[in-house]
Design an enzyme around this catalytic site. Sequence first.
Site, PDB file in Angstrom:
ATOM      1  N   GLY A  15      55.449  17.308  53.109  1.00  0.00           N
ATOM      2  CA  GLY A  15      54.578  17.572  51.844  1.00  0.00           C
ATOM      3  C   GLY A  15      53.044  17.453  52.199  1.00  0.00           C
ATOM      4  O   GLY A  15      52.096  16.703  51.675  1.00  0.00           O
ATOM      5  N   LYS A  16      52.596  17.765  53.670  1.00  0.00           N
ATOM      6  CA  LYS A  16      51.304  17.524  54.002  1.00  0.00           C
ATOM      7  C   LYS A  16      50.442  18.384  53.167  1.00  0.00           C
ATOM      8  O   LYS A  16      49.366  17.917  52.760  1.00  0.00           O
ATOM      9  CB  LYS A  16      51.063  18.161  55.437  1.00  0.00           C
ATOM     10  CG  LYS A  16      51.853  17.237  56.550  1.00  0.00           C
ATOM     11  CD  LYS A  16      51.487  17.799  57.772  1.00  0.00           C
ATOM     12  CE  LYS A  16      51.842  19.086  58.123  1.00  0.00           C
ATOM     13  NZ  LYS A  16      53.542  19.026  58.170  1.00  0.00           N
ATOM     14  N   THR A  17      50.988  19.608  52.816  1.00  0.00           N
ATOM     15  CA  THR A  17      50.037  20.564  52.008  1.00  0.00           C
ATOM     16  C   THR A  17      50.002  19.985  50.576  1.00  0.00           C
ATOM     17  O   THR A  17      48.827  19.979  49.788  1.00  0.00           O
ATOM     18  CB  THR A  17      50.782  21.990  51.834  1.00  0.00           C
ATOM     19  OG1 THR A  17      50.768  22.260  53.110  1.00  0.00           O
ATOM     20  CG2 THR A  17      49.742  22.711  51.030  1.00  0.00           C
ATOM     21  N   LYS A  38      43.020  24.526  57.598  1.00  0.00           N
ATOM     22  CA  LYS A  38      44.208  24.726  58.385  1.00  0.00           C
ATOM     23  C   LYS A  38      44.103  25.311  59.786  1.00  0.00           C
ATOM     24  O   LYS A  38      44.016  26.672  59.609  1.00  0.00           O
ATOM     25  CB  LYS A  38      45.306  25.577  57.508  1.00  0.00           C
ATOM     26  CG  LYS A  38      46.577  25.707  57.899  1.00  0.00           C
ATOM     27  CD  LYS A  38      47.603  24.442  57.693  1.00  0.00           C
ATOM     28  CE  LYS A  38      48.875  24.708  58.355  1.00  0.00           C
ATOM     29  NZ  LYS A  38      49.854  23.657  57.931  1.00  0.00           N
ATOM     30  N   ASP A  55      50.114  27.582  52.834  1.00  0.00           N
ATOM     31  CA  ASP A  55      49.037  26.387  52.986  1.00  0.00           C
ATOM     32  C   ASP A  55      47.637  26.512  52.667  1.00  0.00           C
ATOM     33  O   ASP A  55      46.970  25.820  52.214  1.00  0.00           O
ATOM     34  CB  ASP A  55      49.514  25.569  54.237  1.00  0.00           C
ATOM     35  CG  ASP A  55      50.921  25.133  54.196  1.00  0.00           C
ATOM     36  OD1 ASP A  55      51.750  25.432  53.338  1.00  0.00           O
ATOM     37  OD2 ASP A  55      51.420  24.458  55.267  1.00  0.00           O
ATOM     38  N   GLY A 118      47.120  19.299  59.507  1.00  0.00           N
ATOM     39  CA  GLY A 118      47.856  19.750  60.488  1.00  0.00           C
ATOM     40  C   GLY A 118      48.844  20.691  60.373  1.00  0.00           C
ATOM     41  O   GLY A 118      49.244  21.024  59.500  1.00  0.00           O
ATOM     42  N   GLY A 120      53.115  20.744  61.668  1.00  0.00           N
ATOM     43  CA  GLY A 120      54.187  19.913  62.253  1.00  0.00           C
ATOM     44  C   GLY A 120      53.761  18.389  62.184  1.00  0.00           C
ATOM     45  O   GLY A 120      53.303  18.075  61.204  1.00  0.00           O
ATOM     46  N   PRO A 206      55.418  10.684  43.218  1.00  0.00           N
ATOM     47  CA  PRO A 206      56.729  11.030  42.657  1.00  0.00           C
ATOM     48  C   PRO A 206      56.761  12.456  42.860  1.00  0.00           C
ATOM     49  O   PRO A 206      56.353  13.337  42.901  1.00  0.00           O
ATOM     50  CB  PRO A 206      56.555  10.469  41.460  1.00  0.00           C
ATOM     51  CG  PRO A 206      55.088   9.777  41.115  1.00  0.00           C
ATOM     52  CD  PRO A 206      54.316  10.102  42.257  1.00  0.00           C
TER      53      PRO A 206
END
Length: 230
Positions: A15-17, A38, A55, A118, A120, A206
């Site tokens: 869930g970084k994006t 990115k 992304d 980032g 990974g 959530p």
Amino acid sequence: MNNRIFITGTDTNVGKTYVAVELLQYLARRGFSTIGLKPVATGCQRQATELYNSDALALQQHATEPLPYERVNPIAFVEPVAPHIAAQKQNKSLDTDFILQTCSPALNHPADIVVIEGAGGWYLPLNHQQTMAEVVVQWQASVILTVGMRLGCLNHALLTCRAIRQSGVPLLGWIANCIDEQMPYLTENIATLRAMMDCAYLGLIPYNQSARFDDRLDTILKRNGNVCHQ
Ligand SMILES: Nc1ncnc2c1ncn2[C@@H]1O[C@H](COP(=O)(O)OP(=O)(O)OP(=O)(O)O)[C@@H](O)[C@H]1O
Ligand SMILES: [Mg+2]
């Protein structure tokens, strides 16, 4: 120099994006100008002669400053594999200097905050000697750790937190991102991390909902000098 926030995660696909987009929206609501970056993306789609990554497109779309795609995502590969392997398969190579150089147009573009995603996890290899963590250190970016709430995340979160601390860059805190709608004992898992993580809890996202950032995020941003005009 721009204020830089680097979004890392406990793994790929945590869930970084999602967090980066929520953060860009949050910062925009508070009146900040933002850029999304990115640096390295794999799993890109080819359109005509150019490569695009979903992304990077999301970051570009939710930033307040319109930057051309190649500035938002300067290094792109088609194969959805580790970036240094994707590079190697094309007889190319990655290293810290190349990333610093290719990202400098976006980082030097005027904006209050650059949100950098980032690829990974924290120790993403760039080659057999260097990791992305070294680039983040060079940038002196402040880090937010996305914890993808699923079985196994406690160990991944504690390890990543310790590794970031070891790098010496400012760690703003961690976000509990609910990627598993059915995670048993979610509350207990979050409580465990709140007790054991050596960094601030910045809030919860959530499943399929907007972020509930902790009020402390504003305070922490101010303390880290990221709030320039409020
Ligand atoms: N809070 C959430 N609620 C529902 N779905 C989510 C949430 N966070 C992430 N997802 C979903 O989980 C998947 C992975 O999320 P995302 O792409 O943001 O991860 P990532 O860490 O950026 O992955 P990558 O390493 O490929 O960049 C996506 O399908 C995304 O829509
Ligand atoms: Mg992503």
